[in-house]
Design a protein around this motif. Structure first.
Motif, PDB file in Angstrom:
ATOM      1  N   MET A 189     -15.004 -83.607  16.604  1.00 27.01           N
ATOM      2  CA  MET A 189     -14.155 -83.082  15.526  1.00 27.01           C
ATOM      3  C   MET A 189     -13.519 -84.233  14.764  1.00 27.01           C
ATOM      4  O   MET A 189     -12.931 -85.134  15.355  1.00 27.01           O
ATOM      5  N   ASN A 190     -13.632 -84.199  13.449  1.00 24.43           N
ATOM      6  CA  ASN A 190     -13.067 -85.257  12.603  1.00 24.43           C
ATOM      7  C   ASN A 190     -11.701 -84.798  12.096  1.00 24.43           C
ATOM      8  O   ASN A 190     -11.571 -84.205  11.023  1.00 24.43           O
ATOM      9  N   ARG A 191     -10.658 -85.039  12.876  1.00 25.04           N
ATOM     10  CA  ARG A 191      -9.320 -84.526  12.557  1.00 25.04           C
ATOM     11  C   ARG A 191      -8.774 -85.094  11.251  1.00 25.04           C
ATOM     12  O   ARG A 191      -8.159 -84.380  10.459  1.00 25.04           O
ATOM     13  N   GLU A 192      -8.992 -86.389  11.033  1.00 23.82           N
ATOM     14  CA  GLU A 192      -8.456 -87.013   9.826  1.00 23.82           C
ATOM     15  C   GLU A 192      -9.083 -86.422   8.572  1.00 23.82           C
ATOM     16  O   GLU A 192      -8.383 -86.082   7.603  1.00 23.82           O
ATOM     17  N   GLU A 193     -10.398 -86.281   8.572  1.00 22.45           N
ATOM     18  CA  GLU A 193     -11.075 -85.732   7.395  1.00 22.45           C
ATOM     19  C   GLU A 193     -10.769 -84.254   7.225  1.00 22.45           C
ATOM     20  O   GLU A 193     -10.601 -83.762   6.100  1.00 22.45           O
ATOM     21  N   LEU A 194     -10.685 -83.526   8.331  1.00 21.94           N
ATOM     22  CA  LEU A 194     -10.323 -82.108   8.255  1.00 21.94           C
ATOM     23  C   LEU A 194      -8.953 -81.945   7.609  1.00 21.94           C
ATOM     24  O   LEU A 194      -8.771 -81.117   6.704  1.00 21.94           O
ATOM     25  N   GLY A 195      -7.981 -82.741   8.061  1.00 22.07           N
ATOM     26  CA  GLY A 195      -6.633 -82.644   7.504  1.00 22.07           C
ATOM     27  C   GLY A 195      -6.594 -83.004   6.030  1.00 22.07           C
ATOM     28  O   GLY A 195      -5.955 -82.322   5.222  1.00 22.07           O
ATOM     29  N   GLY A 196      -7.270 -84.088   5.664  1.00 27.70           N
ATOM     30  CA  GLY A 196      -7.287 -84.506   4.267  1.00 27.70           C
ATOM     31  C   GLY A 196      -7.962 -83.482   3.377  1.00 27.70           C
ATOM     32  O   GLY A 196      -7.529 -83.238   2.244  1.00 27.70           O
ATOM     33  N   PHE A 197      -9.032 -82.859   3.875  1.00 29.61           N
ATOM     34  CA  PHE A 197      -9.746 -81.862   3.090  1.00 29.61           C
ATOM     35  C   PHE A 197      -8.891 -80.616   2.894  1.00 29.61           C
ATOM     36  O   PHE A 197      -8.800 -80.077   1.782  1.00 29.61           O
ATOM     37  N   LEU A 198      -8.229 -80.146   3.954  1.00 29.22           N
ATOM     38  CA  LEU A 198      -7.346 -78.980   3.822  1.00 29.22           C
ATOM     39  C   LEU A 198      -6.239 -79.252   2.806  1.00 29.22           C
ATOM     40  O   LEU A 198      -5.920 -78.397   1.972  1.00 29.22           O
ATOM     41  N   ARG A 199      -5.665 -80.433   2.880  1.00 28.68           N
ATOM     42  CA  ARG A 199      -4.576 -80.770   1.954  1.00 28.68           C
ATOM     43  C   ARG A 199      -5.071 -80.778   0.505  1.00 28.68           C
ATOM     44  O   ARG A 199      -4.421 -80.245  -0.394  1.00 28.68           O
ATOM     45  N   SER A 200      -6.238 -81.372   0.276  1.00 28.85           N
ATOM     46  CA  SER A 200      -6.755 -81.450  -1.089  1.00 28.85           C
ATOM     47  C   SER A 200      -7.101 -80.071  -1.639  1.00 28.85           C
ATOM     48  O   SER A 200      -6.882 -79.792  -2.820  1.00 28.85           O
ATOM     49  N   ARG A 201      -7.623 -79.175  -0.794  1.00 28.48           N
ATOM     50  CA  ARG A 201      -7.945 -77.823  -1.260  1.00 28.48           C
ATOM     51  C   ARG A 201      -6.669 -77.001  -1.458  1.00 28.48           C
ATOM     52  O   ARG A 201      -6.604 -76.180  -2.376  1.00 28.48           O
ATOM     53  N   ARG A 202      -5.679 -77.195  -0.607  1.00 25.62           N
ATOM     54  CA  ARG A 202      -4.417 -76.460  -0.772  1.00 25.62           C
ATOM     55  C   ARG A 202      -3.762 -76.797  -2.107  1.00 25.62           C
ATOM     56  O   ARG A 202      -3.234 -75.921  -2.803  1.00 25.62           O
ATOM     57  N   GLU A 203      -3.796 -78.064  -2.474  1.00 24.63           N
ATOM     58  CA  GLU A 203      -3.160 -78.494  -3.714  1.00 24.63           C
ATOM     59  C   GLU A 203      -3.904 -77.994  -4.948  1.00 24.63           C
ATOM     60  O   GLU A 203      -3.362 -78.006  -6.051  1.00 24.63           O
ATOM     61  N   ARG A 204      -5.129 -77.535  -4.761  1.00 28.17           N
ATOM     62  CA  ARG A 204      -5.946 -77.073  -5.882  1.00 28.17           C
ATOM     63  C   ARG A 204      -5.696 -75.605  -6.222  1.00 28.17           C
ATOM     64  O   ARG A 204      -5.922 -75.174  -7.354  1.00 28.17           O
ATOM     65  N   VAL A 205      -5.252 -74.816  -5.243  1.00 29.72           N
ATOM     66  CA  VAL A 205      -5.096 -73.373  -5.427  1.00 29.72           C
ATOM     67  C   VAL A 205      -3.741 -73.067  -6.060  1.00 29.72           C
ATOM     68  O   VAL A 205      -2.706 -73.516  -5.560  1.00 29.72           O
ATOM     69  N   ARG A 206      -3.746 -72.313  -7.136  1.00 34.74           N
ATOM     70  CA  ARG A 206      -2.503 -71.914  -7.786  1.00 34.74           C
ATOM     71  C   ARG A 206      -1.982 -70.632  -7.151  1.00 34.74           C
ATOM     72  O   ARG A 206      -2.764 -69.745  -6.790  1.00 34.74           O
TER      73      ARG A 206
END
Length: 285
Positions: free
Chosen positions: A1-18
């Motif tokens: 499991m790539n925890r760092e990439e998973l966390g960064g990806f979730l954060r980037s997608r969260r910031e995209r959703v209005r």
């Protein structure tokens, strides 16, 4: 499991959703782009603390059900959903990238002799090509294997990139990340590290964490023999592996289709400078 990439990806997608996209009121005191962490947790049906730990790269391995709920909440595309599953270790691991071309791919390439076609691996190394590619962009065999790479060319300093090269660069980076091989695959990690250190544009695009498997694109350039040409690039997966065939075509009845016909009659002639890209020693691939 790539925890760092998973966390960064979730954060980037969260910031995209209005907020309005998921039925929430925008609010006048909202200070963060996109959704708040507690809103994601509420909509996904998980605890706020658990979601925060996932974003911070210190949470336990999420179940496939949790990842599916996050995918729905964050409105992920199919490619992004698959990527999320791989980062959360809920999808089968993929074999390492390979520079060895499968025999079935070579047989298919031999049958595509009327149109320019080439075989690439997950790193966008060009591994094999037909005579129509030589007529279109020059002899790739004249370049060292390391230079027969689309990413190194797009993010290098070649003066003869296609007119819409920045669009291609963005697409190629999104495709590389969509493979889900970074950072575990040493070949993918090497090219990402290399381009991160040498190209500001690559650093910016990689940091955006866009995820999209490329299936088709359009290239426009000026060929020294046939003039301006616009080609549709169909990217076809090779069964049994991650190699792909890139097939260049043009709509019947168009000037570009006629240009391809003329190129067929010139197969085997040396192209002294690049057609769809880099001159002698480099090329638009």
């Amino acid at each position: 499991m790539n925890r760092e990439e998973l966390g960064g990806f979730l954060r980037s997608r969260r910031e995209r959703v209005r907020p309005g996209e998921v039925g929430l009121a925008p609010g006048s005191r909202r200070q963060t782009p996109g959704l708040r962490r507690e809103e994601v947790a509420l909509l996904a049906g998980i605890s706020v603390d658990y979601y925060i730990r996932l974003e911070q790269g210190r949470g336990p391995q999420p179940s496939a059900q949790v990842l599916a709920a996050l995918s729905r909440t964050l409105r992920l595309t199919d490619d992004e959903h698959d990527y999320l599953l791989r980062m959360g270790d809920q999808a089968p691991a993929r074999a390492g990238s390979s520079s060895e071309v499968p025999a079935n791919a070579l047989r298919l390439l031999d049958r595509l002799d009327e149109y320019p076609a080439m075989i690439v691996n997950v790193c966008w190394d060009v591994l094999a090509w037909n005579e129509m590619v030589v007529a279109l962009i020059g002899d790739l065999g004249a370049n060292p294997p390391r230079e027969r790479n689309t990413l190194r060319w797009l993010f290098g300093d070649s003066p003869s990139r296609p007119h819409n090269w920045i669009e291609h660069a963005r697409q190629a980076v999104a495709d590389l990340r969509a493979s889900g091989r970074y950072p575990d695959d040493p070949d993918v990690r090497q090219i990402v590290d290399e381009l991160t250190s040498t190209s500001r544009l690559f650093r910016e695009l990689w940091a955006e964490r866009e995820v999209e498997v490329q299936r088709t694109m359009t290239k426009r350039t000026v060929h020294p023999w046939v003039g301006e040409i616009e080609l549709d690039c169909e990217i076809l997966s090779v069964p049994g592996g991650d190699h792909r065939i890139i097939l260049y075509t043009a709509a019947p009845g168009t000037p570009s289709h006629d240009a391809l016909k003329r190129l067929r009659s010139w197969r085997g002639r040396p192209l002294r400078h690049g057609g769809c890209g880099i001159p002698s020693g480099n090329t638009d691939i």
